[in-house]
Scaffold this active site. Structure first.
Site, PDB file in Angstrom:
ATOM      1  N   LYS A 164       0.854  -1.274  -0.096  1.00 41.50           N
ATOM      2  CA  LYS A 164      -0.067  -0.073  -0.032  1.00 41.50           C
ATOM      3  C   LYS A 164       0.836   1.268   0.096  1.00 41.50           C
ATOM      4  CE  LYS A 164      -3.929  -1.864   0.099  1.00 41.50           C
ATOM      5  NZ  LYS A 164      -5.121  -1.705  -1.126  1.00 41.50           N
ATOM      6  N   GLU A 196     -10.055   5.639   2.972  1.00 43.69           N
ATOM      7  CA  GLU A 196     -10.599   4.755   3.477  1.00 43.69           C
ATOM      8  C   GLU A 196      -9.714   3.493   3.945  1.00 43.69           C
ATOM      9  OE1 GLU A 196      -9.411   2.791   0.070  1.00 43.69           O
ATOM     10  OE2 GLU A 196     -10.147   4.821   0.194  1.00 43.69           O
ATOM     11  N   SER A 218       1.792  -9.677  -1.022  1.00 45.68           N
ATOM     12  CA  SER A 218       1.315  -8.460  -0.712  1.00 45.68           C
ATOM     13  C   SER A 218       1.594  -7.878   0.610  1.00 45.68           C
ATOM     14  CB  SER A 218      -0.063  -8.187  -1.558  1.00 45.68           C
ATOM     15  OG  SER A 218      -0.842  -9.181  -0.501  1.00 45.68           O
TER      16      SER A 218
END
Length: 397
Positions: free
Chosen positions: A94, A116, A381
């Site tokens: 991210k 969010e 990830s």
């Protein structure tokens, strides 16, 4: 590894029939401003260098390729290379996107950042970027996700972010996105919405994929250096789809098979899974046309997954296009299969995957016989520290 290049040249808001800008009229000027700001920045080598510099010096890129030898059968079954996004600062992919978007916000003169989050990793990464650059940050998070991702909630608060609980709906990622969009409508003049995945109105799907494409660009070069060519297969979990799009896009014109793994949850009935591409149908959701989970009246159906980051009833429009064209194959893995894969992989490789990542890991394990002799890159990830409470509950049941 440069993030510039053709990943942001395409200004068309549609991927085949998917994508677009289906937003309230009050937000259209903001979307147009963002579109112009992003494509201008993406074409500016100085901006690209600034993003690359922060990712290198602050986040720790490039992330390595790690061979998962024991899980892959000691090389007898397959060669499995992990693209280690869990080794980024904050523990997931991210940060690639939030650094890019916060730098873009500053370039555009926006000083208030909202976001969010579902699993909490995007919220933590946004809060980290705003702390780095001294900007205020508000993160919307569903109450259900706040409960199961308490550790990341505290991390966001420590970083100076205000975490706003969202009680509407199921209290998950869908509802957090809704509330963030409402905030953006109310405060459009000074606010930049850092959206966490390849969803939403144009240019978000292209912009997020652009910033995440560093994953696939690095993996492609690293695999070639390590093995002398391209992998046979690349695989990633898919919720909204940012880590998968980041891995897939640089390979899109290469003779490489691609598999995206969605959340199969606990069954195939509405409300039991998060498999928008496998079990959903096309419709309009969160500003774009894409596959989503909906009933016969077009009402969005609540998603379910043991992993908060895959608990979303939609998916990015580019993934929808890749599904229809057959460029990427999509499948799903159940909660139980993901949990089992997490435990096995951790014991065999000494690396704890996030429950989102575990869906891709599980798919490889479940298809071991079919994958014999293949050379595979898996987007690892995120790390599973955030999921310890869920894992401990699962072990005790």
């Amino acid at each position: 590894m440069s993030i510039s290049g053709n990943s942001a040249e395409r200004r068309d808001p549609f991927f085949g029939p998917y994508g677009g800008q289906f937003m309230p009229e009050i937000l259209m000027p903001a979307v147009a401003e963002l579109e112009e700001g992003f494509f201008s920045a993406a074409a500016d080598e100085e901006f690209n260098r600034s993003v690359e510099k922060v990712l290198k010096e602050f986040s720790g890129r490039p992330t390595p390729l790690t061979t998962a030898a024991r899980f892959a059968g000691s090389g007898k079954d397959m060669i499995l290379e992990l693209k280690r996004e869990d080794l980024n600062h904050t523990g997931a992919h991210k940060i690639n996107n939030t650094i890019g978007q916060v730098l873009l916000a500053m370039r555009m003169g926006k000083r208030r950042i909202i976001a969010e989050t579902g699993a909490g990793q995007h919220g933590v990464a946004t809060a980290t970027a705003t702390a780095l650059f001294g900007l205020p940050c508000i993160v919307y998070m569903g109450v259900e996700d706040i409960h199961r991702q308490a550790l990341n909630v505290e991390r966001m608060k420590l970083l100076g972010a205000e975490v706003v609980p969202v009680h509407q709906g199921a209290g998950t990622l869908k509802d957090a996105v809704n509330e963030a969009l409402r905030d953006w409508v109310r405060n459009v003049e000074d606010t930049f919405y850092v959206l966490g995945s390849c969803v939403g109105p144009h240019p978000y799907p292209t912009m997020v994929r652009h910033f995440q494409s560093v994953i696939g660009k690095e993996a492609k070069e690293q695999f070639r250096e390590k093995h002398g060519g391209l992998p046979d297969l690349v695989v990633a979990c898919v919720g909204g789809g940012s880590n998968a799009a980041g891995l897939f896009y640089p390979f899109i014109d290469d003779p490489v098979e691609m598999v995206g793994v969605e959340a199969g949850g606990v069954g195939q009935k509405p409300g039991e899974h998060g498999a928008s591409l496998v079990l959903g149908t096309p419709g309009i959701f969160h500003g774009s046309h894409s596959y989503l989970l909906q009933d016969g009246d077009g009402q969005v159906v609540t998603a379910h997954s043991v992993s908060a980051g895959l608990d979303y009833p939609g998916v990015g429009p580019e993934h929808s296009f890749w599904k229809d064209t057959g460029r990427v194959s999509y499948c799903d893995v159940s909660d139980e299969e993901a949990l089992k894969a997490t435990l096995r992989f951790t014991r065999e490789e000494g690396i704890l995957p996030a429950l989102e990542t575990a869906h891709a890991v599980a798919w490889v394990g479940l298809n071991r016989e079919k994958l014999k002799g293949r050379k595979i890159v898996l987007c690892f990830s995120g790390r599973g520290d955030k999921d310890m409470e869920t894992l401990l509950r699962a072990k005790s049941e």
